[in-house]
Design a protein around this motif. Structure first.
Motif, mmCIF file in Angstrom:
data_model
loop_
_atom_site.group_PDB
_atom_site.id
_atom_site.type_symbol
_atom_site.label_atom_id
_atom_site.label_comp_id
_atom_site.label_asym_id
_atom_site.label_seq_id
_atom_site.Cartn_x
_atom_site.Cartn_y
_atom_site.Cartn_z
ATOM 1 N N PRO A 74 83.625 10.174 41.799
ATOM 2 C CA PRO A 74 82.456 10.759 42.466
ATOM 3 C C PRO A 74 82.530 10.679 43.994
ATOM 4 C CG PRO A 74 81.761 9.442 40.596
ATOM 5 C CD PRO A 74 83.229 9.172 40.796
ATOM 6 N N CYS A 75 82.970 9.569 44.504
ATOM 7 C CA CYS A 75 83.107 9.376 45.948
ATOM 8 C C CYS A 75 84.202 10.273 46.513
ATOM 9 C CB CYS A 75 83.397 7.910 46.242
ATOM 10 S SG CYS A 75 83.503 7.506 47.985
ATOM 11 N N ASN A 76 85.311 10.371 45.805
ATOM 12 C CA ASN A 76 86.412 11.220 46.265
ATOM 13 C C ASN A 76 86.001 12.683 46.314
ATOM 14 O OD1 ASN A 76 88.045 8.974 46.523
ATOM 15 N ND2 ASN A 76 88.975 9.223 44.514
ATOM 16 N N ILE A 77 85.212 13.120 45.353
ATOM 17 C CA ILE A 77 84.686 14.487 45.369
ATOM 18 C C ILE A 77 83.772 14.664 46.582
ATOM 19 C CG2 ILE A 77 83.146 16.096 44.175
ATOM 20 C CD1 ILE A 77 84.316 14.919 41.526
ATOM 21 N N ALA A 78 82.903 13.699 46.818
ATOM 22 C CA ALA A 78 81.986 13.779 47.968
ATOM 23 C C ALA A 78 82.751 13.904 49.280
ATOM 24 C CB ALA A 78 81.078 12.554 47.996
ATOM 25 N N HIS A 79 83.830 13.186 49.408
ATOM 26 C CA HIS A 79 84.606 13.224 50.653
ATOM 27 C C HIS A 79 85.269 14.578 50.897
ATOM 28 C CE1 HIS A 79 84.917 8.569 50.880
ATOM 29 N NE2 HIS A 79 83.804 9.034 51.404
ATOM 30 N N ARG A 80 85.325 15.418 49.889
ATOM 31 C CA ARG A 80 85.890 16.752 50.040
ATOM 32 C C ARG A 80 84.844 17.787 50.461
ATOM 33 N NH1 ARG A 80 89.088 18.169 44.835
ATOM 34 N NH2 ARG A 80 89.595 19.998 46.098
ATOM 35 N N LEU A 81 83.583 17.446 50.426
ATOM 36 C CA LEU A 81 82.521 18.400 50.738
ATOM 37 C C LEU A 81 82.577 18.952 52.166
ATOM 38 C CD1 LEU A 81 79.542 16.783 48.800
ATOM 39 C CD2 LEU A 81 80.765 18.902 48.233
ATOM 40 N N PRO A 82 82.896 18.157 53.175
ATOM 41 C CA PRO A 82 82.962 18.733 54.524
ATOM 42 C C PRO A 82 83.982 19.870 54.638
ATOM 43 C CG PRO A 82 82.797 16.361 54.681
ATOM 44 C CD PRO A 82 83.026 16.695 53.222
ATOM 45 N N GLY A 83 85.022 19.820 53.857
ATOM 46 C CA GLY A 83 86.008 20.893 53.851
ATOM 47 C C GLY A 83 85.454 22.204 53.327
ATOM 48 N N LEU A 84 84.302 22.132 52.657
ATOM 49 C CA LEU A 84 83.625 23.320 52.156
ATOM 50 C C LEU A 84 82.431 23.680 53.033
ATOM 51 C CD1 LEU A 84 83.765 22.570 48.330
ATOM 52 C CD2 LEU A 84 85.265 24.039 49.680
ATOM 53 N N GLY A 85 82.374 23.081 54.223
ATOM 54 C CA GLY A 85 81.325 23.430 55.172
ATOM 55 C C GLY A 85 80.039 22.641 55.047
ATOM 56 N N VAL A 86 80.040 21.558 54.277
ATOM 57 C CA VAL A 86 78.828 20.746 54.101
ATOM 58 C C VAL A 86 78.754 19.707 55.212
ATOM 59 C CG1 VAL A 86 77.620 19.128 52.586
ATOM 60 C CG2 VAL A 86 78.846 21.096 51.601
ATOM 61 N N ARG A 87 77.626 19.702 55.930
ATOM 62 C CA ARG A 87 77.385 18.671 56.952
ATOM 63 C C ARG A 87 76.783 17.460 56.250
ATOM 64 N NH1 ARG A 87 72.698 18.249 60.672
ATOM 65 N NH2 ARG A 87 73.194 16.446 61.924
ATOM 66 N N MET A 88 77.516 16.350 56.239
ATOM 67 C CA MET A 88 77.090 15.202 55.437
ATOM 68 C C MET A 88 77.671 13.893 55.935
ATOM 69 S SD MET A 88 79.932 14.978 52.503
ATOM 70 C CE MET A 88 79.784 13.272 52.599
ATOM 71 N N HIS A 89 77.058 12.823 55.480
ATOM 72 C CA HIS A 89 77.632 11.483 55.550
ATOM 73 C C HIS A 89 77.613 10.955 54.127
ATOM 74 C CE1 HIS A 89 77.969 10.961 59.813
ATOM 75 N NE2 HIS A 89 76.675 11.109 60.023
ATOM 76 N N CYS A 90 78.606 10.158 53.779
ATOM 77 C CA CYS A 90 78.650 9.540 52.462
ATOM 78 C C CYS A 90 78.577 8.029 52.632
ATOM 79 C CB CYS A 90 79.939 9.924 51.732
ATOM 80 S SG CYS A 90 80.037 9.263 50.050
ATOM 81 N N VAL A 91 77.683 7.400 51.878
ATOM 82 C CA VAL A 91 77.558 5.948 51.859
ATOM 83 C C VAL A 91 77.814 5.504 50.418
ATOM 84 C CG1 VAL A 91 76.054 3.964 52.275
ATOM 85 C CG2 VAL A 91 75.851 6.004 53.725
ATOM 86 N N SER A 92 78.744 4.595 50.254
ATOM 87 C CA SER A 92 79.109 4.109 48.919
ATOM 88 C C SER A 92 78.448 2.762 48.630
ATOM 89 C CB SER A 92 80.625 3.948 48.827
ATOM 90 O OG SER A 92 81.252 5.178 49.040
ATOM 91 N N GLY A 93 78.478 2.388 47.354
ATOM 92 C CA GLY A 93 77.872 1.126 46.930
ATOM 93 C C GLY A 93 76.421 1.310 46.529
ATOM 94 N N LEU A 94 76.082 2.497 46.075
ATOM 95 C CA LEU A 94 74.697 2.852 45.744
ATOM 96 C C LEU A 94 74.051 1.826 44.818
ATOM 97 C CD1 LEU A 94 72.299 4.824 45.655
ATOM 98 C CD2 LEU A 94 73.531 6.071 43.864
ATOM 99 N N ASN A 95 72.867 1.399 45.214
ATOM 100 C CA ASN A 95 72.023 0.567 44.356
ATOM 101 C C ASN A 95 70.572 0.993 44.589
ATOM 102 O OD1 ASN A 95 71.263 -0.739 46.797
ATOM 103 N ND2 ASN A 95 72.629 -2.468 46.432
ATOM 104 N N LEU A 96 69.650 0.478 43.790
ATOM 105 C CA LEU A 96 68.250 0.884 43.905
ATOM 106 C C LEU A 96 67.651 0.524 45.266
ATOM 107 C CD1 LEU A 96 65.849 2.283 42.640
ATOM 108 C CD2 LEU A 96 65.264 0.110 41.515
#
Length: 130
Positions: A74-96
């Motif tokens: 899931p994280c590796n897929i997210a890191h590919r999003l900017p290459g598709l023009g998505v303006r984003m930051h990804c933070v890992s270690g998701l918890n409630l």
């Protein structure tokens, strides 16, 4: 305008966290979507689906992607999003605690919200010495 929040997680985790956040907060003050990656999922298909979700969530301020495990699919897929023009930051270690902290600061910019997410996730970890 506000930042959109996309949860990229392993199967069943993202939906459960959003359900718990709704239980605590009632209504979610930021637009949230979940993309859960099954063990047999096609990563290319998941990338297209995640990009579509991110584009829908982005109302001009970008998208904060919260991923459950750094280095996993899931994280590796997210890191590919900017290459598709998505303006984003990804933070890992998701918890409630991370998700709740993010949702409590809907006025923050994408950069600020990424830092808030990281602090919320770390702050939600407590060792009880009792």
């Amino acid at each position: 305008m506000s930042v959109g929040v996309l949860l990229m997680t392993h199967e069943a985790m993202g939906a459960a966290l959003v359900k718990a956040a709704r239980h605590v907060l009632g209504r979610l003050p930021l637009p949230v979507d979940v993309r859960e990656v099954a063990a047999d999922a096609d990563p290319e298909q998941m990338l297209r689906a995640a990009a579509a979700s991110a584009r829908e969530l982005d109302r001009g301020d970008g998208v904060l992607v919260l991923s459950d495990l750094y280095g996993a699919t899931p994280c590796n897929i997210a890191h590919r999003l900017p290459g598709l023009g998505v303006r984003m930051h990804c933070v890992s270690g998701l918890n409630l605690p991370m998700l709740l902290r993010v949702l409590n600061y809907p006025e923050q910019s994408l950069d600020e919200l990424a830092q808030t997410a990281a602090c919320g996730g770390r702050g939600g970890i407590v060792v009880d010495h009792a």
